[in-house]
Design a protein around this motif. Structure first.
Motif: not given
Length: 267
Positions: A98-124
């Motif tokens: 249960e803890r593994k599944d919860k951590a995996q879902k949270l990690e995937n959600r945060l990664k999807k929602e809060t990471e810059l795209s490659d183009q945005q990173k190039a500018i930043f």
């Protein structure tokens, strides 16, 4: 390496040790010193059938710099190994999953929602100004293009364009007329080509500050000769320092700005 990749605490620890420089040579000794136990005991645990007590496991989590959730998961793995019945093992195994599944879902959600795209990173990461404006804007006294441009000695229209970029991409948010750090993360891995650019940008700013007589600043260069073990110990201590820094910085109030550069390399 994530602790959630493992369902055996010994396997996790041994993989962590092997991932260190020189495959973690001397790490058992350093762990024994941190836990105040003998090196023989550490070896008996991670190379034999002996199990960690929960008290020692808790201390080890602190040594490994695991956060609260990771520590709870690690202790759960220890309990599972120490369980004296199949019934208890089965119950603990369910909690582990249960803890593994919860951590995996949270990690995937945060990664999807809060990471810059490659183009945005190039500018930043094209200039230090983007991260400089972002960090300064989180301070109470610098909440608009005018005050930020005056502080950084930059054209106001340039600062405004950067603020627009930061707001559009979630790196800054505006709440009740005030700018605050957004949820979008700016982290890039050591293998990313932009990492070199990022380091160069801020090192150049450091060089510029060296000529200023300011007691708030500290610059140190200390070439030295030392043993391989001590060199590795210092590298780990610097890594531990960075972990401590980023545990106390995010929750603190944004009142001033600093840049931390640490160079530790073989030459």
């Amino acid at each position: 390496m994530s602790v959630y990749q493992f369902e055996d605490y010994k396997e996790y620890f041994n993989n962590w040790v092997e991932s260190l420089p020189k495959q973690g040579h001397g790490e058992y000794r350093r762990v024994s010193m941190a836990l105040n136990v003998s090196t023989t005991m550490v070896s008996q645990v991670f190379k034999g059938d002996k199990e960690l007590s929960l008290e020692l496991a808790c201390d080890l989590c602190e040594y490994l710099n695991l956060n609260e959730d990771e520590t709870d998961y690690f202790l759960l793995l220890v309990e599972h190994r120490r369980a004296g019945s199949m019934k208890l093992q089965k119950r603990l195994q369910k909690q582990i999953k249960e803890r593994k599944d919860k951590a995996q879902k949270l990690e995937n959600r945060l990664k999807k929602e809060t990471e810059l795209s490659d183009q945005q990173k190039a500018i930043f990461y094209s200039s230090w100004i983007y991260s400089g404006v972002r960090i300064l804007a989180s301070c109470d006294d610098f909440n608009d293009a005018v005050t930020i441009s005056q502080r950084l000695n930059l054209p106001r229209n340039q600062v405004q364009k950067i603020l627009d970029f930061l707001l559009t991409n979630g790196l800054l948010v505006q709440k009740k007329g005030e700018l605050q750090l957004g949820a979008t993360k700016t982290f890039i891995g050591s293998s990313d080509l932009l990492t070199v650019k990022h380091h160069q940008n801020w090192r150049l700013q450091g060089f510029n500050r060296m000529v200023q007589d300011d007691s708030k600043n500290l610059f140190y260069s200390g070439p030295m000769s030392l043993s391989h073990d001590v060199a590795e110990l210092i590298r780990q201590e610097l890594s531990n320092l960075l972990d401590k820094v980023y545990k106390v910085v995010p929750p603190s109030k944004s009142e001033t700005t600093r840049c931390l550069n640490i160079d530790w390399f073989d030459f």
